[in-house]
Write an enzyme that holds these catalytic residues in place. Structure first.
Site, PDB file in Angstrom:
ATOM      1  N   ASP A 116       0.876  -1.169   0.000  1.00 53.29           N
ATOM      2  CA  ASP A 116       0.000   0.000   0.000  1.00 53.29           C
ATOM      3  C   ASP A 116       0.923   1.231   0.000  1.00 53.29           C
ATOM      4  OD1 ASP A 116      -2.094   1.781   0.475  1.00 53.29           O
ATOM      5  OD2 ASP A 116      -2.584   1.032   2.451  1.00 53.29           O
ATOM      6  N   ARG A 134      -9.860 -13.135   6.174  1.00 48.83           N
ATOM      7  CA  ARG A 134      -8.672 -13.656   5.488  1.00 48.83           C
ATOM      8  C   ARG A 134      -8.975 -14.969   4.776  1.00 48.83           C
ATOM      9  NH1 ARG A 134      -4.274 -10.697   7.467  1.00 48.83           N
ATOM     10  NH2 ARG A 134      -4.364 -10.096   9.649  1.00 48.83           N
ATOM     11  N   PHE A 157     -10.075  -0.221  -0.296  1.00 51.06           N
ATOM     12  CA  PHE A 157      -9.850  -1.289   0.667  1.00 51.06           C
ATOM     13  C   PHE A 157     -10.371  -2.633   0.153  1.00 51.06           C
ATOM     14  CE2 PHE A 157     -10.376  -3.712   4.559  1.00 51.06           C
ATOM     15  CZ  PHE A 157      -9.159  -3.448   5.173  1.00 51.06           C
ATOM     16  N   VAL A 158      -9.547  -3.687   0.289  1.00 51.73           N
ATOM     17  CA  VAL A 158      -9.945  -5.032  -0.146  1.00 51.73           C
ATOM     18  C   VAL A 158      -9.728  -6.054   0.974  1.00 51.73           C
ATOM     19  CG1 VAL A 158      -9.587  -4.736  -2.651  1.00 51.73           C
ATOM     20  CG2 VAL A 158      -7.639  -5.315  -1.202  1.00 51.73           C
TER      21      VAL A 158
HETATM   22  P1  IMP Z   1       1.868  -0.451   3.825  1.00 56.14           P
HETATM   23  O1  IMP Z   1       2.959  -0.436   4.868  1.00 56.14           O
HETATM   24  O2  IMP Z   1       1.080   0.832   3.845  1.00 56.14           O
HETATM   25  O3  IMP Z   1       2.372  -0.789   2.443  1.00 56.14           O
HETATM   26  O4  IMP Z   1       0.813  -1.518   4.284  1.00 56.14           O
HETATM   27  C1  IMP Z   1       0.956  -2.820   4.017  1.00 56.14           C
HETATM   28  C2  IMP Z   1       0.063  -3.668   4.903  1.00 56.14           C
HETATM   29  O5  IMP Z   1      -1.176  -3.012   5.182  1.00 56.14           O
HETATM   30  C3  IMP Z   1      -0.291  -4.947   4.184  1.00 56.14           C
HETATM   31  O6  IMP Z   1       0.623  -5.974   4.477  1.00 56.14           O
HETATM   32  C4  IMP Z   1      -1.676  -5.255   4.708  1.00 56.14           C
HETATM   33  O7  IMP Z   1      -1.586  -6.023   5.883  1.00 56.14           O
HETATM   34  C5  IMP Z   1      -2.258  -3.913   5.048  1.00 56.14           C
HETATM   35  N1  IMP Z   1      -3.186  -3.414   3.999  1.00 56.14           N
HETATM   36  C6  IMP Z   1      -2.962  -2.437   3.098  1.00 56.14           C
HETATM   37  N2  IMP Z   1      -4.011  -2.243   2.285  1.00 56.14           N
HETATM   38  C7  IMP Z   1      -4.948  -3.133   2.685  1.00 56.14           C
HETATM   39  C8  IMP Z   1      -6.290  -3.442   2.211  1.00 56.14           C
HETATM   40  O8  IMP Z   1      -6.840  -2.869   1.253  1.00 56.14           O
HETATM   41  N3  IMP Z   1      -6.926  -4.440   2.880  1.00 56.14           N
HETATM   42  C9  IMP Z   1      -6.389  -5.110   3.935  1.00 56.14           C
HETATM   43  N4  IMP Z   1      -5.137  -4.869   4.393  1.00 56.14           N
HETATM   44  C10 IMP Z   1      -4.432  -3.878   3.781  1.00 56.14           C
END
Ligand code: IMP
Ligand code: MG
Length: 179
Positions: A106, A168, A155-156
């Protein structure tokens, strides 16, 4: 199932089980070709990656080692952007190739933090595989080497991804429905 409800939210199918499995098969073959003859350690980031990791490693036609580590950075629908803990970084990765496996990238903060931790252990090469990539939310400029699907910044859940701890287990990927 086209629509699912988790707690207070409704979600609808975004990627089917078939689409996901077809894409994982392609990624597995590509990774096998790219790392043939190398010592490859596949490192899954828990909890989100466990389903993708299980299917991905079975699609890779060369022998690999599997490890897992755990971090936390997310609560509810928004990334907190703060990695609070890393547990289980494998000790013996010096000189080996590492493939970090994420369910979704993300903002990229979690994966960047992990990459930095792993690079300290002097692997020969590091690469990232993520089933999903929210390109527009990504705050860094290095490549995500193996991306299953680039998705919009929505969000997914499902296929390892949760909403507030749940969902999950669903075998497809569902997107949040804005009422
Ligand atoms: P980042 O550090 O912002 O890249 O976040 C990564 C982590 O956030 C992922 O490993 C997921 O656990 C969680 N995450 C990010 N987007 C989503 C989403 O749309 N649905 C569920 N979990 C998410
Ligand atoms: Mg995660």
């Amino acid at each position: 199932m086209k629509k699912i409800r988790i707690k207070d939210k409704w979600f609808e199918t975004y990627l089917s089980e078939n689409q996901i499995q077809e894409r994982i098969k392609q990624l597995g073959l590509q990774i096998g070709n790219d790392f043939r003859g190398e010592d490859l350690v596949i490192v899954g980031v828990l909890n989100g990656s466990f389903i993708f990791m299980a299917d991905l490693v079975r699609a890779i036609p060369i022998p690999v080692t599997c490890e897992f580590l755990k971090i936390s950075s997310y609560s509810g629908l928004e990334s907190t952007g703060k990695v609070t803990e890393v547990i289980g970084i494998p000790a013996s990765i010096a000189g080996k190739c590492i493939l970090l496996v994420e369910d979704i990238v993300d903002t990229g903060k979690s994966i960047s933090y992990l990459l930095n931790q792993l690079i300290d252990l002097q692997p020969k090469r590091t690469a990232i595989a993520s089933l999903l990539f929210k390109k527009d939310a990504f705050e860094f400029n290095y490549p995500i080497d193996y991306v299953g699907f680039e998705i919009p910044n929505k969000f997914v859940v499902g296929f390892g991804l949760d909403y507030d701890g749940e969902g999950r287990n669903f075998p497809a990927i569902y997107q949040l429905r804005i009422p």
